[in-house]
Design an enzyme around this catalytic site. Structure first.
Site, PDB file in Angstrom:
ATOM      1  N   GLY A 139       8.544   9.951  13.479  1.00 23.31           N
ATOM      2  CA  GLY A 139       8.152   8.631  12.963  1.00 23.31           C
ATOM      3  C   GLY A 139       7.855   8.663  11.477  1.00 23.31           C
ATOM      4  O   GLY A 139       7.759   7.612  10.842  1.00 23.31           O
TER       5      GLY A 139
ATOM      6  N   CYS B 291       0.819  -1.214   0.000  1.00 26.90           N
ATOM      7  CA  CYS B 291       0.000   0.000   0.000  1.00 26.90           C
ATOM      8  C   CYS B 291       0.854   1.267   0.000  1.00 26.90           C
ATOM      9  O   CYS B 291       0.431   2.293  -0.481  1.00 26.90           O
ATOM     10  CB  CYS B 291      -0.934   0.005   1.211  1.00 26.90           C
ATOM     11  SG  CYS B 291      -0.079   0.217   2.783  1.00 26.90           S
TER      12      CYS B 291
ATOM     13  N   GLN C 101      -1.166 -18.442   1.803  1.00 24.48           N
ATOM     14  CA  GLN C 101      -1.876 -18.883   0.593  1.00 24.48           C
ATOM     15  C   GLN C 101      -1.206 -18.248  -0.617  1.00 24.48           C
ATOM     16  O   GLN C 101      -0.349 -18.849  -1.241  1.00 24.48           O
ATOM     17  CB  GLN C 101      -3.368 -18.574   0.699  1.00 24.48           C
ATOM     18  CG  GLN C 101      -4.074 -19.542   1.656  1.00 24.48           C
ATOM     19  CD  GLN C 101      -5.574 -19.374   1.702  1.00 24.48           C
ATOM     20  OE1 GLN C 101      -6.198 -18.808   0.814  1.00 24.48           O
ATOM     21  NE2 GLN C 101      -6.187 -19.867   2.776  1.00 24.48           N
TER      22      GLN C 101
ATOM     23  N   CYS D  86      -4.091  -9.721   5.863  1.00 29.07           N
ATOM     24  CA  CYS D  86      -4.013 -10.864   4.945  1.00 29.07           C
ATOM     25  C   CYS D  86      -5.374 -10.989   4.295  1.00 29.07           C
ATOM     26  O   CYS D  86      -6.397 -10.989   4.981  1.00 29.07           O
ATOM     27  CB  CYS D  86      -3.683 -12.145   5.712  1.00 29.07           C
ATOM     28  SG  CYS D  86      -3.747 -13.594   4.652  1.00 29.07           S
TER      29      CYS D  86
ATOM     30  N   VAL E 240       4.057  12.939   8.206  1.00 23.88           N
ATOM     31  CA  VAL E 240       4.700  13.669   7.111  1.00 23.88           C
ATOM     32  C   VAL E 240       4.801  12.767   5.864  1.00 23.88           C
ATOM     33  O   VAL E 240       4.504  13.199   4.748  1.00 23.88           O
ATOM     34  CB  VAL E 240       6.110  14.154   7.537  1.00 23.88           C
ATOM     35  CG1 VAL E 240       6.838  14.797   6.372  1.00 23.88           C
ATOM     36  CG2 VAL E 240       6.002  15.147   8.692  1.00 23.88           C
TER      37      VAL E 240
ATOM     38  N   ALA F 188      -3.837   2.399  15.476  1.00 26.17           N
ATOM     39  CA  ALA F 188      -3.034   1.861  14.370  1.00 26.17           C
ATOM     40  C   ALA F 188      -2.599   0.419  14.658  1.00 26.17           C
ATOM     41  O   ALA F 188      -3.195  -0.272  15.481  1.00 26.17           O
ATOM     42  CB  ALA F 188      -1.835   2.750  14.099  1.00 26.17           C
TER      43      ALA F 188
ATOM     44  N   GLU G 124     -14.941 -20.516  -3.908  1.00 31.23           N
ATOM     45  CA  GLU G 124     -15.849 -19.379  -3.771  1.00 31.23           C
ATOM     46  C   GLU G 124     -16.939 -19.533  -2.723  1.00 31.23           C
ATOM     47  O   GLU G 124     -17.367 -18.555  -2.121  1.00 31.23           O
ATOM     48  CB  GLU G 124     -16.557 -19.140  -5.112  1.00 31.23           C
ATOM     49  CG  GLU G 124     -15.630 -18.875  -6.261  1.00 31.23           C
ATOM     50  CD  GLU G 124     -16.402 -18.848  -7.544  1.00 31.23           C
ATOM     51  OE1 GLU G 124     -16.685 -17.766  -8.052  1.00 31.23           O
ATOM     52  OE2 GLU G 124     -16.744 -19.942  -8.045  1.00 31.23           O
TER      53      GLU G 124
HETATM   54  C1  LIG Z   1      -1.392   3.537   8.919  1.00 38.52           C
HETATM   55  C2  LIG Z   1      -1.648   4.578   9.964  1.00 38.52           C
HETATM   56  C3  LIG Z   1      -2.632   4.343  10.907  1.00 38.52           C
HETATM   57  C4  LIG Z   1      -2.881   5.296  11.886  1.00 38.52           C
HETATM   58  N1  LIG Z   1      -3.867   5.043  12.800  1.00 38.52           N
HETATM   59  C5  LIG Z   1      -4.121   5.949  13.768  1.00 38.52           C
HETATM   60  C6  LIG Z   1      -5.130   5.708  14.728  1.00 38.52           C
HETATM   61  O1  LIG Z   1      -5.800   4.673  14.736  1.00 38.52           O
HETATM   62  N2  LIG Z   1      -5.369   6.678  15.653  1.00 38.52           N
HETATM   63  C7  LIG Z   1      -4.643   7.837  15.691  1.00 38.52           C
HETATM   64  O2  LIG Z   1      -4.888   8.655  16.545  1.00 38.52           O
HETATM   65  N3  LIG Z   1      -3.686   8.079  14.795  1.00 38.52           N
HETATM   66  C8  LIG Z   1      -3.413   7.169  13.827  1.00 38.52           C
HETATM   67  N4  LIG Z   1      -2.444   7.437  12.907  1.00 38.52           N
HETATM   68  C9  LIG Z   1      -1.751   8.732  12.954  1.00 38.52           C
HETATM   69  C10 LIG Z   1      -0.502   8.636  13.804  1.00 38.52           C
HETATM   70  O3  LIG Z   1      -0.850   8.551  15.153  1.00 38.52           O
HETATM   71  C11 LIG Z   1       0.329   9.891  13.568  1.00 38.52           C
HETATM   72  O4  LIG Z   1       0.696   9.912  12.218  1.00 38.52           O
HETATM   73  C12 LIG Z   1       1.583   9.882  14.395  1.00 38.52           C
HETATM   74  O5  LIG Z   1       1.305   9.853  15.738  1.00 38.52           O
HETATM   75  C13 LIG Z   1       2.506  11.047  14.047  1.00 38.52           C
HETATM   76  O6  LIG Z   1       3.739  10.870  14.693  1.00 38.52           O
HETATM   77  P1  LIG Z   1       5.121  10.874  13.911  1.00 38.52           P
HETATM   78  O7  LIG Z   1       6.183  10.832  14.914  1.00 38.52           O
HETATM   79  O8  LIG Z   1       5.150   9.813  12.905  1.00 38.52           O
HETATM   80  O9  LIG Z   1       5.032  12.281  13.212  1.00 38.52           O
HETATM   81  P2  LIG Z   1       5.885  12.848  12.009  1.00 38.52           P
HETATM   82  O10 LIG Z   1       5.235  12.434  10.733  1.00 38.52           O
HETATM   83  O11 LIG Z   1       7.300  12.506  12.163  1.00 38.52           O
HETATM   84  O12 LIG Z   1       5.667  14.400  12.248  1.00 38.52           O
HETATM   85  C14 LIG Z   1       4.392  14.967  12.222  1.00 38.52           C
HETATM   86  C15 LIG Z   1       4.414  16.457  12.450  1.00 38.52           C
HETATM   87  O13 LIG Z   1       4.768  16.753  13.784  1.00 38.52           O
HETATM   88  C16 LIG Z   1       5.809  17.696  13.848  1.00 38.52           C
HETATM   89  N5  LIG Z   1       6.652  17.331  14.979  1.00 38.52           N
HETATM   90  C17 LIG Z   1       7.005  16.092  15.342  1.00 38.52           C
HETATM   91  N6  LIG Z   1       7.709  16.126  16.475  1.00 38.52           N
HETATM   92  C18 LIG Z   1       7.828  17.414  16.828  1.00 38.52           C
HETATM   93  C19 LIG Z   1       8.459  18.074  17.902  1.00 38.52           C
HETATM   94  N7  LIG Z   1       9.082  17.409  18.849  1.00 38.52           N
HETATM   95  N8  LIG Z   1       8.375  19.414  17.943  1.00 38.52           N
HETATM   96  C20 LIG Z   1       7.739  20.107  16.986  1.00 38.52           C
HETATM   97  N9  LIG Z   1       7.115  19.531  15.959  1.00 38.52           N
HETATM   98  C21 LIG Z   1       7.165  18.193  15.878  1.00 38.52           C
HETATM   99  C22 LIG Z   1       6.509  17.583  12.522  1.00 38.52           C
HETATM  100  O14 LIG Z   1       7.081  18.833  12.203  1.00 38.52           O
HETATM  101  C23 LIG Z   1       5.401  17.223  11.584  1.00 38.52           C
HETATM  102  O15 LIG Z   1       4.764  18.356  11.121  1.00 38.52           O
HETATM  103  C24 LIG Z   1      -2.152   6.496  11.922  1.00 38.52           C
HETATM  104  C25 LIG Z   1      -1.153   6.741  10.982  1.00 38.52           C
HETATM  105  C26 LIG Z   1      -0.896   5.783  10.000  1.00 38.52           C
HETATM  106  C27 LIG Z   1       0.169   6.033   8.982  1.00 38.52           C
HETATM  107  S1  FES Z   2       3.353  -1.402   2.030  1.00 34.38           S
HETATM  108 FE1  FES Z   2       1.569  -1.434   3.230  1.00 34.38          FE
HETATM  109  S2  FES Z   2       2.350  -0.893   5.159  1.00 34.38           S
HETATM  110 FE2  FES Z   2       4.027  -0.614   3.877  1.00 34.38          FE
HETATM  111  S1  FES Z   3      -1.676 -15.165   1.999  1.00 32.95           S
HETATM  112 FE1  FES Z   3      -2.444 -13.871   0.455  1.00 32.95          FE
HETATM  113  S2  FES Z   3      -2.611 -12.011   1.495  1.00 32.95           S
HETATM  114 FE2  FES Z   3      -2.051 -13.356   3.076  1.00 32.95          FE
END
Ligand SMILES: Cc1cc2nc3c(=O)[nH]c(=O)nc-3n(C[C@H](O)[C@H](O)[C@H](O)COP(=O)(O)OP(=O)(O)OC[C@H]3O[C@@H](n4cnc5c(N)ncnc54)[C@H](O)[C@@H]3O)c2cc1C
Ligand code: FES
Ligand code: FES
Length: 1321
Positions: free
Chosen positions: A250, A39, A108, A144, A254, A328, A1253
């Site tokens: 993380g 994805c 599978q 899966c 971004v 997440a 199926e």
């Molecule tokens: C697949 C997926 C599923 C998710 N599911 C959920 C969910 O179920 N529930 C939920 O609440 N969230 C969910 N999220 C969102 C996720 O919680 C946030 O994306 C995550 O917490 C952001 O943290 P990061 O460290 O990755 O941020 P980054 O992407 O690294 O940064 C995000 C922003 O924060 C700023 N920043 C980071 N740290 C600082 C700092 N110390 N000081 C100033 N600015 C800062 C950066 O400048 C940037 O603008 C999901 C995200 C994904 C990709």
């Molecule tokens: S390719 Fe789907 S989580 Fe990375």
């Molecule tokens: S075995 Fe096909 S997606 Fe898991």
């Protein structure tokens, strides 16, 4: 002090130096093929790898699982990355995790498997003896689409030290009685897990961490600079210098923004190992958490704090912890930081609503000094006065302990219970002051209802001073609904559901606090009746438990005979080691190009102009293929209607292919595709829904009709007549491997090789040959394996392959085309949405004597397989019932959507649901239990179908009875009723549905199959056949067939893949018959060989295959044979409505029990029992895998998988973050699968039955169990009228159907007074 350096990191024990990897690209350029790309947005887990780092301060190595697709390469400096290749391979030694997942049949198609393995492996590195909860938690971020997860959990359980009961008393006694098998693998042969055998952390990295001075690292590229400060001072300096640069922690916020929204950052600051950001401090009054802590670390710290502080101080921490469990998947929680989460301020953030009510403070720092800002509504709304300044860094967040009379709770409801963004979430806090129930402080905030977290500040202020009672609740609900408003057209839709959740959560909080108050002071607080306590309890949970029952192999068979044995998938180990090659894993061909499509953005429009100039001027762009290039070959006849490959005059749906950009690299092709400017002029009418198609008379011809008996006469004699209808939503295939192809011109004689992920190589060969104006003998199509298909890799694949081949041929260079998940979902269509209308005439006892039905399917813009789908829907619509007088008509509607196509079940899952809904309604009208009405109308023994084919329903009845017994239906029904009478806000439901699934393709020619078997002089055998391996295990079964027929061990036989070069003119692989038909062809080839070799074998019976092969060669006897099967006799006349379209019927029954939360619409599958008649199973492990995989896919179809479209016909749901397929949290807590004893009646391959199926339909037992639960809730609330529920039964539909004072309280928008965000399709 800083320095620039080449980037390097360790990837599974090999040092990798990456030159020119200076942009924020992802890990994949390294091209280790084991890590899969499903994805690209962190939502599927296919790309899971383990990241290890050494911390010199505490002298410890930490490991965590992460999604490679979101890891910026620059962030890996000093880290060791372990990919699947690093933990084991068939060339060295396989790892126990790899072995067990394969041998427990947890693979599978195998595309998700490396990700699964890496998640489990990383867990075991951290916890060699994990609990089951830890194991399932570790897999929460891995999807899966094939297995249904049960075998993966089984594999995990082998690492779980606590022995659990795998058998219920019922199955245990059965196993003793009938010598049945309960296991598909033997644990005794597993390699032990030996932590001392694991890869060591690279010493060089350890020394580097110890010795190297901590200096800022800078990686500079053409477009982007990456700055990694390692001290706080350097971080502040960098932020001061580049205030607009994001602080990437993380990268989970971004990264997706850059990828999906095209946001570009010329400078990125990414702190590395700064202690001041990574600490936790628990003082007397508060907990301070460093902004750099990952959410996993936060989860762990909160767990510890809760253990060590008195309960009353930890209420906020408990609430945060509860949300962190479902936020997440584990990979995202390992990567995402607390600071990143807070600062991103996503509208659906789970933590911010809680932190916002908790009087939390943010500690900020910049070069100019320290500052504190409250984490409140102003901060969340980014008010300049309350926000971070561009040069400021969030250092930590201070969370006060809760006080004695203070209560905090968090609530959330999502489409799926785990790893899904909340539809609405909420944080609530109340403080009473010593001993009282008078509100002193109150804070309520919501996520999902505005552009960011929204606080109900005014409402809370008005409630201060009120006692905590029902009157307060009533006022609070009205105030909050007034303050937290959502317009009817709010993005995300589900407006009424969201409004209802706003007040339902408030009610839950009210009850929760009331209950605690009562506990604290039983005399003063009134408390709540037992019946209402169910509002507060969590949905049913428990350990996953499964039993499987199938008859042991007949002892008459020879000892080495593999037929009937649960043999592991032939590629199982290779799936688990990442060595299995899929299309995109093929190495780059010299001078290879990449192709990216430009697709239409309008649903019905004239193309006024296409401007290619800017795109063509970009570096690396080689060409753009348009309709002009394809003049004369731009259309191909798919079934009966020609379909255009590229459009340049008019588009009839969003996602149609307009042109194709060919460039030197994938990035260049994609960037250029975005610069192609297409000007449209909208055309009328825009037809999206079935109702609109009916209104405009927009159908594909012809209408289909099936009639039996005399319906009109029968209506005159029945006791009652009812009329009803049901809408069934579409479904996305969501195969884990997206559409992929690589076309290689051979440079000689115009030969061209097409490597493609398809179910239909012959069709690809035809369409490519026609587009290139070549004879078919110049075009060869090769398929090694397919990473899931489910019907979606045929016609659209062909169109894309034809264009890719055209580009390759034109430039004489190889061209690769791999769709991103979002493109794939946009372009390819899926299962047809249906509208079913019914009129049933029935007697007081539930017998249905007359049934008049109309099926309408939403076919989309072109014909594709829509007519075949409605035909199959008609032929299978009666499911397991004998309706003596039946009329059913079906239309495929032409609409402005991408054409819908085949998807597992091919019309039956929709047609069957319409019939079952009608039966459920008949039962309700008669005041009878649905299972009684099902039974009374079921086929009994010998009978006739509506198209006059004979049917013997003995096994149907047997499945039904066994299912009723195995599930202890009557006992559990009574228990469900008792539960429902004692619980007002939680309800249980139980339902059982029968299955009769006719198998056959409707024509003899469609069922022909061929095979080719060679015996080499060393005695080894190579077999090929026309079937495609797409996870169902057909190649494994074919090898079993050869092994039986030639009486040789499986290890002697090999299968390389499918190709039009070895077996020509093959049929499509689909319709549950691939193993069946190809197996008969393979058997035929083997028998031919055996007949030729018999004289030689009988001369030397003790000889080996090597001896016999040599002897045959010496006597000039051919050691190669083709095999052929002409197809089952079948016919169907739509003129007379009669025929014999099917060869046999698969029977089955499933019973499911569910629990729902009436206040949120959440549901949990408590238990499912499935009984299937599979004839004589060739491989029970593969067959059970098909049954349960299909069942879970069906469960998804009928409950949570929901596609959303804009009123302009644009698909919103374009990836795993918006479209939810079942995850590990959705599988039944208890699952029992039983196969009927082998029956020899059918004349198929070794009396086996095709099962690909049928199981999908059994997922509707969940639909009707939820229906039953909702019905119970409604009856208790005095709502006795007919209950009409459409599919899928999402949390939204469940909640809104459980009408109560809250659903009545919410404001409703007048239809027509607003433009809704989406149109229901
Ligand atoms: C697949 C997926 C599923 C998710 N599911 C959920 C969910 O179920 N529930 C939920 O609440 N969230 C969910 N999220 C969102 C996720 O919680 C946030 O994306 C995550 O917490 C952001 O943290 P990061 O460290 O990755 O941020 P980054 O992407 O690294 O940064 C995000 C922003 O924060 C700023 N920043 C980071 N740290 C600082 C700092 N110390 N000081 C100033 N600015 C800062 C950066 O400048 C940037 O603008 C999901 C995200 C994904 C990709
Ligand atoms: S390719 Fe789907 S989580 Fe990375
Ligand atoms: S075995 Fe096909 S997606 Fe898991």
């Amino acid at each position: 002090e800083s320095y620039s350096l080449p980037l390097w990191f360790y990837s599974y024990s090999r040092k990798r130096i990456l030159e020119n990897t200076l942009s924020l690209t992802m890990l994949f350029p390294v091209r280790l093929t084991g890590t899969k790309y499903g994805c690209g947005t962190g939502g599927c887990g296919a790309c899971t790898v383990m990241i290890s780092r050494y911390n010199p301060t505490i002298k410890r190595i930490s490991h965590h699982a992460a999604n490679a697709c979101l890891i910026p390469i620059c962030s890996l400096y000093g880290a060791a990355v372990t990919t699947i290749e690093g933990i084991g391979s068939t060339k060295t030694r396989i790892h126990p995790v790899q072995e067990r997942i394969a041998k427990c049949h947890g693979t599978q198609c195998g595309f998700c498997t490396p990700g699964m393995v890496m998640s489990i492996y990383t867990l075991l590195r951290n916890h060699p003896e994990p609990s089951l909860e830890q194991l399932t938690d570790a897999l929460g971020g891995n999807l899966c689409r094939c297995t249904g997860y049960r075998p993966i959990i089984d594999a995990c359980k082998t690492f779980w030290l606590v022995t659990i009961c795998l058998m219920t008393p019922v199955t245990l006694s059965l196993s003793l009685l009938f010598k049945i098998s309960l296991k598909l693998f033997s644990e005794e042969e597993f390699l032990p897990l030996d932590p001392t055998q694991e890869l060591i952390f690279p010493p060089e990295l350890m020394i580097m961490a110890e010795k190297q001075p901590q200096r800022t690292r800078i990686f500079g590229g053409d477009r982007m600079t990456w700055i990694s400060p390692t001290t706080l001072t350097a971080l502040l300096e960098a932020k001061f210098k580049y205030p607009q640069a994001p602080v990437v922690m993380g990268n989970t916020s971004v990264g997706p923004e850059m990828k999906l929204k095209g946001v570009f950052h010329p400078v990125i600051i990414s702190p590395d190992g700064i202690e001041e950001l990574n600490f936790a401090n628990c003082s007397h009054n508060e907990l301070t958490l460093g902004a750099g802590l990952s959410l996993t670390q936060v989860k762990y710290i909160l767990g510890e704090v809760i253990q060590n502080l008195p309960e009353e101080k930890t209420r906020m921490y408990r609430a945060l912890l509860k949300h962190l469990r479902t936020l997440a998947g584990s990979q995202i929680r390992n990567m995402a930081s607390l600071g990143g989460h807070i600062v991103s301020r996503h509208l659906d953030s789970d933590l911010n609503p809680l932190l916002a009510v908790g009087n939390c403070t943010l500690n900020l720092l910049s070069k100019k000094g320290k500052r504190q800002v409250p984490l409140n509504e102003e901060f969340l709304r980014r008010c300049p006065s309350a926000d971070l300044k561009p040069e400021e860094i969030l250092i930590s967040v201070k969370i006060p302990h809760s006080r004695k009379w203070e209560f905090v709770s968090g609530f959330r409801q999502a489409q799926r219970q785990q790893n899904a963004l909340a539809v609405v979430n909420s944080g609530m806090r109340v403080f009473f002051g010593e001993g009282g129930d008078i509100i002193r402080e109150l804070s309520i905030s919501y996520g999902g209802v505005g552009p960011t977290t929204v606080c109900a500040k005014n409402s809370c202020r008005k409630l201060i001073g009120r006692p905590w009672n029902e009157e307060m609740l009533d006022v609070a609900c009205r105030l909050v609904l007034d303050e937290v408003t959502l317009p009817g057209s709010a993005p995300g839709g589900r407006v009424e559901f969201k409004r209802t959740l706003i007040v339902s959560f408030l009610f839950k909080f009210y009850l929760e606090v009331l209950q605690i108050l009562k506990r604290m002071d039983p005399v003063r607080s009134p408390g709540l009746a037992d019946k209402y306590e169910s509002a507060l309890e969590d949905l049913h949970s428990g350990h996953h438990c499964s039993t499987l029952k199938y008859e042991n192999v007949d002892s008459k068979n020879l000892p080495q005979d593999p037929i009937g044995q649960p043999i592991m998938h032939l590629s199982g180990i290779k799936h688990a080691t990442g060595e299995a090659i899929y299309c995109d894993d093929m190495p780059t061909v010299d001078r290879e190009l990449f192709l990216s499509f430009v697709t239409s953005s309008r649903a019905h429009a004239k193309i006024v102009s296409i401007d290619l100039s800017e795109a063509l001027s970009l570096p690396g762009v080689v060409d753009i293929v348009t309709e002009e290039h394809l003049r004369g070959v731009n259309s191909f006849c798919i079934l009966s209607e020609p379909e255009k490959l590229l459009r340049t005059e008019e588009v009839s749906c969003v996602g149609q292919l307009v042109c194709a950009v060919i460039a030197e690299s994938e990035v260049q092709a994609k960037q250029a595709a975005k610069r192609v400017k297409v000007v449209y002029q909208d055309l009328q009418p825009l037809i999206l829904t079935i109702e609109e198609a009916i209104q405009h008379n927009s159908f594909f011809e012809p209408e289909r009709k099936l009639e039996y008996g005399n319906v009109d006469e029968a209506f005159k004699v029945v006791d009652h007549i009812l009329e009803g209808e049901i809408h069934i939503g579409g479904q996305e295939h969501f195969y884990m491997e997206t559409q992929s192809m690589l076309v290689v011109p051979k440079g000689e004689d115009q030969e061209i090789d097409v490597y493609v992920s398809t179910q239909f190589p012959k069709y690809i060969q035809d369409i490519v040959a026609s587009t290139l104006k070549l004879p078919a003998n110049k075009v060869m199509c090769h398929v090694k394996r397919v990473g899931g298909a489910f019907g979606g890799k045929t016609y659209k694949t062909g169109i894309m392959a034809a264009i890719t081949a055209f580009a390759a041929n034109k430039h004489g260079r190889a061209v690769r085309c791999i769709l991103e998940r979002g493109e794939d979902m946009l372009i390819t269509g899926g299962r047809h949405p249906y509208l079913g209308k019914y009129k049933a005439g029935f007697m007081n006892d539930g017998r249905i004597l007359a049934l008049d039905m109309q099926h309408y399917s939403n076919g989309g813009a072109s014909l594709d397989e829509s007519l075949l789908v409605i035909e199959m829907g008609l032929l299978k619509m009666e499911n397991a019932y004998k309706f003596p007088n039946l009329r059913c008509r079906a239309w495929a509607c032409r609409t402005n959507f991408p054409s819908n196509t085949a998807l597992r079940g091919f019309g039956f899952p929709q047609a069957g649901l319409i019939t079952e809904s009608c039966i459920t309604e008949v039962a309700a009208r008669c005041g009878l239990a649905p299972e009684k009405v099902r039974m009374i109308n079921m086929y009994k023994e010998i009978d006739q179908t509506p198209y006059k084919q004979e049917i013997n329903a003995k096994n149907l009845i047997q499945c039904w009875k066994e299912c009723m017994d195995m599930s202890s239906y009557s006992l559990r029904k009574a228990a469900v009723e008792k539960f429902n009478s004692e619980n007002y806000w939680k309800k249980k439901g139980l339902a059982v549905v029968p299955l009769k699934f006719p198998v056959g393709l409707g024509s003899v020619a469609a069922g022909q199959a061929a095979a080719l078997v060679h015996i080499y002089l060393d005695g080894s055998v190579l077999v090929t056949h026309g079937g495609i391996e797409m996870g169902q295990g057909v190649h494994t079964k074919m090898i079993q067939v050869v092994s039986r027929e030639l009486r040789m061990p499986i290890s002697n036989i090999h299968l390389r893949g499918t190709s039009t070069e070895t077996v020509p003119n093959t049929n499509i692989s689909g319709g549950s018959v691939v193993a069946d038909l190809n197996g008969l062809a393979v058997k035929d080839a083997c028998q031919t060989l055996l007949k030729r070799l018999e004289p030689i074998i009988s001369k030397n019976p003790q000889g080996t295959w090597k001896d016999w092969a040599q002897a045959a060669f010496d006597e000039s006897i051919s050691l190669s044979a083709t095999g052929y099967f002409r197809g089952y006799e079948s016919n169907m006349s739509w003129e007379t409505g009669e025929g014999h379209p099917f060869e046999y019927f698969v029977y089955g029954a499933a019973c499911s029990e569910v629990e729902i939360d009436c206040l949120t619409g959440a549901h949990k599958n408590i238990r499912t029992d499935v009984v299937m008649d599979v004839g004589c199973s060739i491989n029970p492990a593969l067959d059970i895998g098909q049954i349960e995989g299909a069942f879970i896919q069906g469960m998804g179809l009928y409950t949570i998988e929901e596609l959303h479209y804009s009123p302009q016909g644009v698909l919103y749901t374009r990836g795993p973050n918006q479209y939810k397929i079942p995850a590990i949290c959705d599988i039944p807590t208890e699952l029992h699968i039983s196969l009927l004893p082998p029956s020899q009646s059918s004349n198929t391959l070794y009396s086996s039955k095709g099962l690909g199926e049928s199981g999908i339909f059994l997922g509707c037992s969940m639909f009707f169990a939820i229906h039953d639960a909702v019905n119970a809730a409604r009856q208790e609330r005095g709502l006795f009228g007919p209950l009409k529920l459409n599919s899928p039964l999402t949390p939204e539909k469940i909640r809104m159907a459980c009408e109560d004072k809250f659903t009545k309280m919410i404001p409703k928008d007048k239809p027509g007074s607003y433009v809704p965000w989406n149109v229901p399709i």
